[in-house]
Design a protein around this motif. Structure first.
Motif, PDB file in Angstrom:
ATOM      1  N   ILE A   7     -15.178  18.239  70.285  1.00 49.52           N
ATOM      2  CA  ILE A   7     -16.022  17.708  69.219  1.00 49.52           C
ATOM      3  C   ILE A   7     -15.300  16.561  68.552  1.00 49.52           C
ATOM      4  N   ALA A   8     -15.920  15.421  68.549  1.00 52.65           N
ATOM      5  CA  ALA A   8     -15.290  14.246  67.941  1.00 52.65           C
ATOM      6  C   ALA A   8     -15.123  14.427  66.450  1.00 52.65           C
ATOM      7  N   GLU A   9     -14.152  13.740  65.898  1.00 46.97           N
ATOM      8  CA  GLU A   9     -13.944  13.775  64.461  1.00 46.97           C
ATOM      9  C   GLU A   9     -15.186  13.256  63.748  1.00 46.97           C
ATOM     10  N   THR A  10     -15.565  13.912  62.662  1.00 48.15           N
ATOM     11  CA  THR A  10     -16.727  13.510  61.883  1.00 48.15           C
ATOM     12  C   THR A  10     -16.335  13.323  60.434  1.00 48.15           C
ATOM     13  N   PRO A  11     -17.204  12.681  59.644  1.00 47.73           N
ATOM     14  CA  PRO A  11     -16.861  12.439  58.247  1.00 47.73           C
ATOM     15  C   PRO A  11     -16.717  13.729  57.452  1.00 47.73           C
ATOM     16  N   ASP A  12     -16.245  13.597  56.240  1.00 45.79           N
ATOM     17  CA  ASP A  12     -16.064  14.714  55.334  1.00 45.79           C
ATOM     18  C   ASP A  12     -17.382  15.458  55.124  1.00 45.79           C
ATOM     19  N   VAL A  13     -17.340  16.790  55.126  1.00 52.40           N
ATOM     20  CA  VAL A  13     -18.545  17.598  55.006  1.00 52.40           C
ATOM     21  C   VAL A  13     -19.273  17.323  53.698  1.00 52.40           C
ATOM     22  N   ASN A  14     -18.555  17.298  52.599  1.00 47.92           N
ATOM     23  CA  ASN A  14     -19.192  17.077  51.304  1.00 47.92           C
ATOM     24  C   ASN A  14     -19.901  15.721  51.245  1.00 47.92           C
ATOM     25  N   GLU A  15     -19.282  14.709  51.858  1.00 48.55           N
ATOM     26  CA  GLU A  15     -19.895  13.385  51.859  1.00 48.55           C
ATOM     27  C   GLU A  15     -21.171  13.378  52.695  1.00 48.55           C
ATOM     28  N   LEU A  16     -21.154  14.039  53.835  1.00 47.27           N
ATOM     29  CA  LEU A  16     -22.345  14.119  54.668  1.00 47.27           C
ATOM     30  C   LEU A  16     -23.468  14.854  53.950  1.00 47.27           C
ATOM     31  N   LEU A  17     -23.130  15.951  53.303  1.00 43.04           N
ATOM     32  CA  LEU A  17     -24.123  16.737  52.588  1.00 43.04           C
ATOM     33  C   LEU A  17     -24.711  15.935  51.432  1.00 43.04           C
ATOM     34  N   ARG A  18     -23.861  15.216  50.725  1.00 45.98           N
ATOM     35  CA  ARG A  18     -24.323  14.386  49.602  1.00 45.98           C
ATOM     36  C   ARG A  18     -25.321  13.352  50.086  1.00 45.98           C
ATOM     37  N   ARG A  19     -25.018  12.694  51.193  1.00 41.17           N
ATOM     38  CA  ARG A  19     -25.903  11.640  51.691  1.00 41.17           C
ATOM     39  C   ARG A  19     -27.218  12.207  52.212  1.00 41.17           C
ATOM     40  N   ALA A  20     -27.179  13.376  52.840  1.00 38.31           N
ATOM     41  CA  ALA A  20     -28.411  13.990  53.328  1.00 38.31           C
ATOM     42  C   ALA A  20     -29.348  14.294  52.175  1.00 38.31           C
ATOM     43  N   ARG A  21     -28.813  14.849  51.103  1.00 41.17           N
ATOM     44  CA  ARG A  21     -29.642  15.179  49.951  1.00 41.17           C
ATOM     45  C   ARG A  21     -30.143  13.919  49.255  1.00 41.17           C
ATOM     46  N   LEU A  22     -29.288  12.918  49.177  1.00 40.76           N
ATOM     47  CA  LEU A  22     -29.662  11.673  48.526  1.00 40.76           C
ATOM     48  C   LEU A  22     -30.808  10.993  49.265  1.00 40.76           C
ATOM     49  N   LEU A  23     -30.743  10.973  50.584  1.00 41.92           N
ATOM     50  CA  LEU A  23     -31.798  10.349  51.369  1.00 41.92           C
ATOM     51  C   LEU A  23     -33.132  11.065  51.161  1.00 41.92           C
ATOM     52  N   GLU A  24     -33.119  12.389  51.204  1.00 33.53           N
ATOM     53  CA  GLU A  24     -34.367  13.125  51.045  1.00 33.53           C
ATOM     54  C   GLU A  24     -34.927  12.965  49.637  1.00 33.53           C
ATOM     55  N   ALA A  25     -34.049  12.928  48.631  1.00 29.68           N
ATOM     56  CA  ALA A  25     -34.516  12.731  47.263  1.00 29.68           C
ATOM     57  C   ALA A  25     -35.200  11.376  47.111  1.00 29.68           C
ATOM     58  N   TYR A  26     -34.625  10.357  47.726  1.00 31.40           N
ATOM     59  CA  TYR A  26     -35.217   9.024  47.634  1.00 31.40           C
ATOM     60  C   TYR A  26     -36.521   8.928  48.405  1.00 31.40           C
ATOM     61  N   GLU A  27     -36.642   9.634  49.517  1.00 32.13           N
ATOM     62  CA  GLU A  27     -37.896   9.621  50.265  1.00 32.13           C
ATOM     63  C   GLU A  27     -39.023  10.244  49.442  1.00 32.13           C
ATOM     64  N   VAL A  28     -38.719  11.313  48.732  1.00 31.30           N
ATOM     65  CA  VAL A  28     -39.710  11.935  47.849  1.00 31.30           C
ATOM     66  C   VAL A  28     -40.052  10.989  46.703  1.00 31.30           C
ATOM     67  N   ARG A  29     -39.043  10.382  46.142  1.00 35.40           N
ATOM     68  CA  ARG A  29     -39.268   9.467  45.026  1.00 35.40           C
ATOM     69  C   ARG A  29     -40.179   8.313  45.432  1.00 35.40           C
ATOM     70  N   ARG A  30     -39.949   7.771  46.616  1.00 35.35           N
ATOM     71  CA  ARG A  30     -40.766   6.649  47.078  1.00 35.35           C
ATOM     72  C   ARG A  30     -42.227   7.055  47.183  1.00 35.35           C
ATOM     73  N   ALA A  31     -42.489   8.216  47.770  1.00 37.40           N
ATOM     74  CA  ALA A  31     -43.867   8.673  47.942  1.00 37.40           C
ATOM     75  C   ALA A  31     -44.574   8.827  46.602  1.00 37.40           C
TER      76      ALA A  31
END
Length: 222
Positions: A70-94
């Motif tokens: 398994i290749a090295e991946t970014p920090d877990v907390n950073e990935l989780l933060r970005r996933a939530r941020l993206l979904e929050a913005y998608e809801v906001r846009r709608a």
């Protein structure tokens, strides 16, 4: 959602679930990670394609007995933060695009004058601590939703506002290349003042897409 796939890869790599262990259900993972069930399903499909998990119909999804490298991946907390941020913005846009459309038709001159005060307050908070700026920004956008005259939209905005606030504070605190969307806010106000429906929609899309583009681009680069 590449960032969710990478997050699950990182969790497996770090031993969150051992080889041969059954993962939580899609519903359970979605609730735990704060993302949509469809996003979890797609991420698991990609992990199965790469041999990291074994999907057994009727039994669940299991970590592969023998894991490939398994290749090295970014920090877990950073990935989780970005996933939530993206979904929050998608809801906001709608929500806010429809609210702007209705507000352009229904806002009265006195409503626009009050909105000008909120926009001025937002602009004066630029450079302040993140929470103060975000509160002023959301106050402006809540007022636009209120001007839509649609109680359902306002109820939805009220429901997601705490999530939006948390995500926005994190974004302001963490992102170094935040786009300046002051012009799109001013354009939205002018469109509402002139009863320009298409202009209000365009200004709202420009405002929110600037942040969405940043989130998507940086997530893809990680």
């Amino acid at each position: 959602m590449p960032q969710l796939e990478n997050l699950l890869r990182e969790l497996i790599r770090n031993g969150r679930w051992k080889a041969g262990e059954r993962l939580p259900s899609e519903v359970g993972l979605a609730a735990e990670l704060g993302v949509g069930r469809s996003s979890v399903r797609e991420a698991l499909r990609l992990l199965a394609r790469d041999g990291l998990v074994d999907v057994r119909h009727g039994s669940g999804t299991f970590v592969a007995d023998v894991l490939p490298a398994i290749a090295e991946t970014p920090d877990v907390n950073e990935l989780l933060r970005r996933a939530r941020l993206l979904e929050a913005y998608e809801v906001r846009r709608a929500l806010e695009v429809e609210a702007a459309r209705l507000a352009a038709r229904r806002a009265r001159p006195e409503d626009v004058e009050r909105l000008k005060l909120r926009l001025r307050n937002r602009q004066e908070r630029i450079g302040d601590e993140a929470s103060a700026f975000v509160d002023a920004d959301l106050d402006f956008h809540r007022a636009v939703v209120e001007l839509s005259g649609n109680a359902v939209l306002l109820g939805l905005f009220t429901t997601v506002e705490p999530v939006l606030r948390e995500a926005l504070v994190e974004m302001v605190e963490h992102e170094t290349d935040m786009p300046d969307v002051s012009c799109s806010h001013a354009d939205l106000l002018a469109a509402l003042e002139n009863g320009d429906v298409e202009g209000a929609i365009a200004a709202t899309v420009e405002n929110l897409e600037a942040a969405l583009t940043l989130i998507r681009t940086e997530s893809a680069d990680r």
